[in-house]
Every structure is written in structure tokens, then in C-alpha cells.
Design a protein around this motif. Structure first.
Motif, short mmCIF file in Angstrom:
data_model
loop_
_atom_site.label_atom_id
_atom_site.label_comp_id
_atom_site.label_asym_id
_atom_site.label_seq_id
_atom_site.Cartn_x
_atom_site.Cartn_y
_atom_site.Cartn_z
N LEU A 28 0.81 -1.25 0.07
CA LEU A 28 0.26 0.00 -0.03
C LEU A 28 0.75 1.35 0.00
O LEU A 28 0.49 2.09 -0.56
CB LEU A 28 -0.92 -0.06 1.13
CG LEU A 28 -2.13 -1.11 1.15
CD1 LEU A 28 -2.74 -1.11 2.60
CD2 LEU A 28 -3.03 -0.79 -0.03
N SER A 29 1.80 1.17 0.66
CA SER A 29 3.06 2.36 0.80
C SER A 29 4.40 1.86 0.26
O SER A 29 4.80 0.87 0.97
CB SER A 29 2.63 3.32 2.09
OG SER A 29 4.06 3.76 2.24
N HIS A 37 9.29 4.52 5.05
CA HIS A 37 8.85 3.19 5.56
C HIS A 37 8.13 2.77 4.33
O HIS A 37 7.51 3.71 3.55
CB HIS A 37 8.17 3.04 6.75
CG HIS A 37 6.87 3.93 6.87
ND1 HIS A 37 6.75 5.30 7.21
CD2 HIS A 37 5.72 3.45 6.54
CE1 HIS A 37 5.36 5.50 7.06
NE2 HIS A 37 4.79 4.61 6.66
N SER A 38 7.61 1.56 4.48
CA SER A 38 6.65 0.92 3.35
C SER A 38 5.79 0.25 4.32
O SER A 38 5.82 -0.23 5.32
CB SER A 38 7.20 0.01 2.16
OG SER A 38 8.12 -1.09 2.77
N PHE A 39 4.79 0.30 3.80
CA PHE A 39 3.35 -0.63 4.54
C PHE A 39 2.80 -1.53 3.66
O PHE A 39 2.46 -1.18 2.51
CB PHE A 39 2.59 0.52 5.13
CG PHE A 39 1.17 0.15 5.93
CD1 PHE A 39 1.33 -0.28 7.08
CD2 PHE A 39 -0.11 -0.10 5.26
CE1 PHE A 39 0.29 -0.83 7.93
CE2 PHE A 39 -1.16 -0.61 6.15
CZ PHE A 39 -1.07 -1.10 7.11
N ASN A 40 2.63 -2.86 4.14
CA ASN A 40 1.64 -3.99 3.48
C ASN A 40 0.74 -4.60 4.28
O ASN A 40 0.78 -4.59 5.51
CB ASN A 40 2.81 -5.13 3.30
CG ASN A 40 4.14 -4.63 2.69
OD1 ASN A 40 4.19 -3.55 1.72
ND2 ASN A 40 5.25 -5.28 3.00
N ILE A 41 -0.13 -5.14 3.62
CA ILE A 41 -1.23 -5.84 3.97
C ILE A 41 -0.92 -7.29 3.55
O ILE A 41 -0.91 -7.56 2.14
CB ILE A 41 -2.56 -5.64 3.93
CG1 ILE A 41 -3.06 -4.11 4.56
CG2 ILE A 41 -3.57 -6.69 4.33
CD1 ILE A 41 -2.88 -4.02 6.07
N THR A 42 -0.51 -8.27 4.34
CA THR A 42 0.03 -9.83 3.92
C THR A 42 -0.72 -10.49 4.39
O THR A 42 -1.26 -10.72 5.58
CB THR A 42 1.56 -9.81 4.21
OG1 THR A 42 2.04 -8.80 3.70
CG2 THR A 42 1.93 -11.14 3.94
N THR A 43 -1.17 -11.48 3.54
CA THR A 43 -1.88 -13.04 4.02
C THR A 43 -0.81 -13.90 3.92
O THR A 43 -0.25 -14.33 2.91
CB THR A 43 -2.98 -13.14 2.90
OG1 THR A 43 -3.88 -11.94 3.06
CG2 THR A 43 -3.79 -14.34 3.53
N VAL A 109 5.17 -3.12 8.43
CA VAL A 109 5.94 -1.78 8.13
C VAL A 109 7.27 -2.19 7.93
O VAL A 109 8.18 -2.98 8.69
CB VAL A 109 5.92 -0.82 9.36
CG1 VAL A 109 6.79 0.35 9.10
CG2 VAL A 109 4.29 -0.42 9.56
N PHE A 110 8.02 -1.79 6.76
CA PHE A 110 9.49 -2.15 6.62
C PHE A 110 10.30 -0.73 6.53
O PHE A 110 9.79 0.32 5.93
CB PHE A 110 9.62 -2.64 5.28
CG PHE A 110 9.29 -4.08 5.13
CD1 PHE A 110 10.28 -5.03 5.53
CD2 PHE A 110 7.97 -4.43 4.89
CE1 PHE A 110 9.95 -6.42 5.46
CE2 PHE A 110 7.66 -5.86 5.05
CZ PHE A 110 8.60 -6.81 4.95
N ASP A 111 11.44 -0.81 7.20
CA ASP A 111 12.63 0.25 7.14
C ASP A 111 13.73 -0.24 6.61
O ASP A 111 14.13 -1.13 7.43
CB ASP A 111 12.50 0.98 8.43
CG ASP A 111 13.60 1.86 8.57
OD1 ASP A 111 13.99 2.59 7.51
OD2 ASP A 111 14.09 2.45 9.52
N PRO A 112 14.40 -0.07 5.77
CA PRO A 112 14.01 0.99 4.79
C PRO A 112 12.94 0.55 3.91
O PRO A 112 12.69 -0.68 3.84
CB PRO A 112 15.13 1.20 3.83
CG PRO A 112 16.05 -0.02 3.76
CD PRO A 112 15.62 -0.53 5.31
N PRO A 113 12.35 1.60 3.30
CA PRO A 113 10.94 0.92 2.48
C PRO A 113 11.21 -0.04 1.38
O PRO A 113 12.28 0.01 0.71
CB PRO A 113 10.15 2.50 1.99
CG PRO A 113 11.42 3.23 2.10
CD PRO A 113 12.39 2.78 3.05
N LEU A 114 10.31 -0.70 1.23
CA LEU A 114 10.24 -1.64 -0.02
C LEU A 114 10.01 -0.70 -1.30
O LEU A 114 9.23 0.09 -1.22
CB LEU A 114 9.40 -2.76 0.04
CG LEU A 114 9.42 -3.61 1.39
CD1 LEU A 114 8.38 -4.76 1.17
CD2 LEU A 114 10.79 -4.34 1.53
#
Length: 131
Positions: A28-29, A37-43, A109-114
Motif C-alpha cells: 500500500l505504501s 517506510h513501506s506498509f503492506n497488508i500480507t496474507t 511496516v518495513f524500514d528501509p521502505p520496499l
């Protein structure tokens, strides 16, 4: 301001699937959004086992629904995951992530961003930067 919906992202290149079928992630980000950062919704699909070792990233994971377990390889500790649980990979922790008896949906949330195209390599690692 940037506004996206999960539904729109599911139908785009922001949906990334593991080659082995263990998970899918909606990015999503991403790095291009310049948020730091990056933001994911993961299943995480039920009954799966995924080796992960983020040597290049720190990650925070919050369980939204479903269940599973995470096992740290350094000490063999196993942690149950259920809605409301958060785990932080603050030391680039090598681990196994297990899907439980139902699919588990998590916010990450990932740092550094994906950049958005990352998938785990044969060692469970995301590359440092694809851009």
C-alpha cells in the motif's frame, strides 16, 4: 496527500505473490511515496512455513486476523500469533513464519521502505534496494 484502497491495490501491480504460494502481500505504501517506510497488508496462507531473514530491513508485524506462529532460529523460541499481537524484527532476526489453521492477515511496516517488487530469495532475504 496520497489515498489508496486495499481493493484497488489488490487489482494492481501492488499485489505480490510468493512463488511458492505461501503468502501474498498488498504493497500500500512504497519507497516511491517518500514516507521513510513501506506498509503492506500480507496474507500468510494456512498450513505454510516460510523461512525469512531480513538482513537489509527491519520489520514490524501486527496480526489483524487468523493465527500462526513465529520461530526465531537463534534460540528456537516459538511465539503464538493471534489478532492483537505485534512482533518486531529489530535485530534482523532469522525466523520461520508458520500459517496456522486459518489464513493469517498481518499489517507490516518495513524500514528501509520496499520498492514493491521484492520476494524472498533462497535465503529468505529481500534485496537491499531494487531501484
Amino acid at each position: 496527500m496520497i489515498v489508496r484502497t486495499l481493493e484497488d491495490a489488490l487489482g494492481s501491480e501492488r499485489l505480490v505473490r510468493a512463488e511458492n504460494g505461501n503468502w501474498q502481500s498488498v504493497r500500500l505504501s512504497l519507497k516511491e511515496d517518500r514516507m521513510g517506510h513501506s506498509f503492506n497488508i500480507t496474507t500468510i496462507f494456512k498450513g505454510t512455513k516460510t523461512h525469512i531473514h531480513y538482513k537489509n530491513h527491519l520489520e514490524t508485524v501486527y496480526v489483524i486476523s487468523g493465527n500462526g506462529r513465529v520461530e526465531t532460529l537463534s534460540d528456537g523460541k516459538m511465539y503464538d500469533l493471534k489478532p492483537g499481537t505485534v512482533y518486531l524484527l529489530n535485530e534482523h532476526d532469522e525466523h520461520y513464519l508458520y500459517g496456522g489453521d486459518e489464513d493469517m492477515v498481518v499489517a507490516c511496516v518495513f524500514d528501509p521502505p520496499l520498492s514493491g517488487r521484492e520476494v524472498h530469495d533462497e535465503h529468505g532475504v529481500y534485496p537491499a534496494d531494487l531501484d
